[in-house]
Design an enzyme around this catalytic site. Structure first.
Site, PDB file in Angstrom:
ATOM      1  CG  HIS A  45      25.417  31.930  15.098  1.00 34.53           C
ATOM      2  ND1 HIS A  45      25.188  31.987  16.448  1.00 34.53           N
ATOM      3  CD2 HIS A  45      24.896  33.064  14.597  1.00 34.53           C
ATOM      4  CE1 HIS A  45      24.538  33.106  16.736  1.00 34.53           C
ATOM      5  NE2 HIS A  45      24.356  33.794  15.627  1.00 34.53           N
ATOM      6  CB  ALA A  46      30.500  33.174  12.072  1.00 29.78           C
TER       7      ALA A  46
END
Lengths: 153, 92
Positions: free
Chosen positions: A69-70
């Site tokens: 994820h970011a």
């Protein structure tokens, strides 16, 4: 608010038996699956890879499982998940949890947005029986069914 | 007891850790507040915390924080989380 896994994890976001040469290819596959399902743009995929370059393979949270994820940003069009089971597990460089056979992509528009989805995921993956069934799930519908089953508990 | 779960961005892995830490503290019968933080805000979030839970990679970056920093290898392993928490409960 009812969790809608068919929206969070549509068929386009699921790849089963994906051949990845290394962790980077595996994370890009999870990012591409988010893009195909309309959750993110390609920039989000680049940010997921950059986060691992910067912070290390801490996203490998359990043996064999990475949560890619970011940060929430305008590269996220809507909150969503992707699910990439690798044909052959690859090393992420994690001291305890390598090799990784499942990469779950996570895109959130804000910090609260995806709590329900995360809660479902955490519950399902912590349940050994369910986790084993998920590892064998051979269709996107089966993955959703197993994840959704946990929420009813 | 105040517990802070730290991950790279404060939205993914730390939330899973928080959920499982809350369950473990419930089983241990310890009243606690569990919050999440990203690595860049962790120093501030650690003010007043009794314990920081995080992964091995990120623990190295938090070496100079005053609260004890405890590494969890498997964020899904209820037994591991319960063990590290019970080893670090405040003395009453």
């Amino acid at each position: 608010m009812a969790l809608d896994l068919s929206t969070a994890l549509p068929d386009a976001a699921v790849k089963l038996g994906f051949p990845a040469a290394d962790w980077r290819a595996a994370v890009i596959a999870a990012g591409d699956a988010l893009v195909s399902s309309g959750a993110t743009t390609d920039r989000y995929t680049q940010e997921m890879v950059a986060a691992i370059d910067r912070l290390g393979p801490y996203i490998v949270i359990a043996p064999g499982i990475a949560i890619a994820h970011a940060r929430p940003s305008d590269a996220v069009l809507r909150s969503g998940l992707s699910w990439v089971r690798l044909e052959v597990p690859v090393a992420f460089g994690h001291a305890h949890n390598d090799p990784v056979g499942l990469v779950i992509g996570l895109a959130a528009r804000d910090h609260e947005d995806h709590l329900e989805v995360m809660s479902a995921l955490a519950g399902a993956l912590a349940d050994r029986g369910l986790s084993a069934a998920l590892a064998k799930a051979d269709t996107p519908a089966r993955v959703r069914e197993l994840l959704a089953g946990d929420i009813g508990d | 007891m105040n517990v802070v779960c730290v991950c790279g961005m404060g939205i993914g892995t730390s939330i899973i850790l928080k959920m499982n830490a809350e369950k473990a503290l419930g089983r241990l019968g310890v009243p606690a507040t569990v919050t999440t933080s990203d690595i860049s805000a962790a120093r501030g979030a650690a003010q007043g915390a009794d314990l920081i839970l995080t992964s091995a990679e990120l623990a190295e970056k938090l070496a100079d924080i005053s609260a004890p920093v405890v590494v969890v290898n498997n964020f899904m392993d209820a037994t591991e989380i319960e063990t590290v928490l019970s080893d670090h409960l405040p003395r009453s």
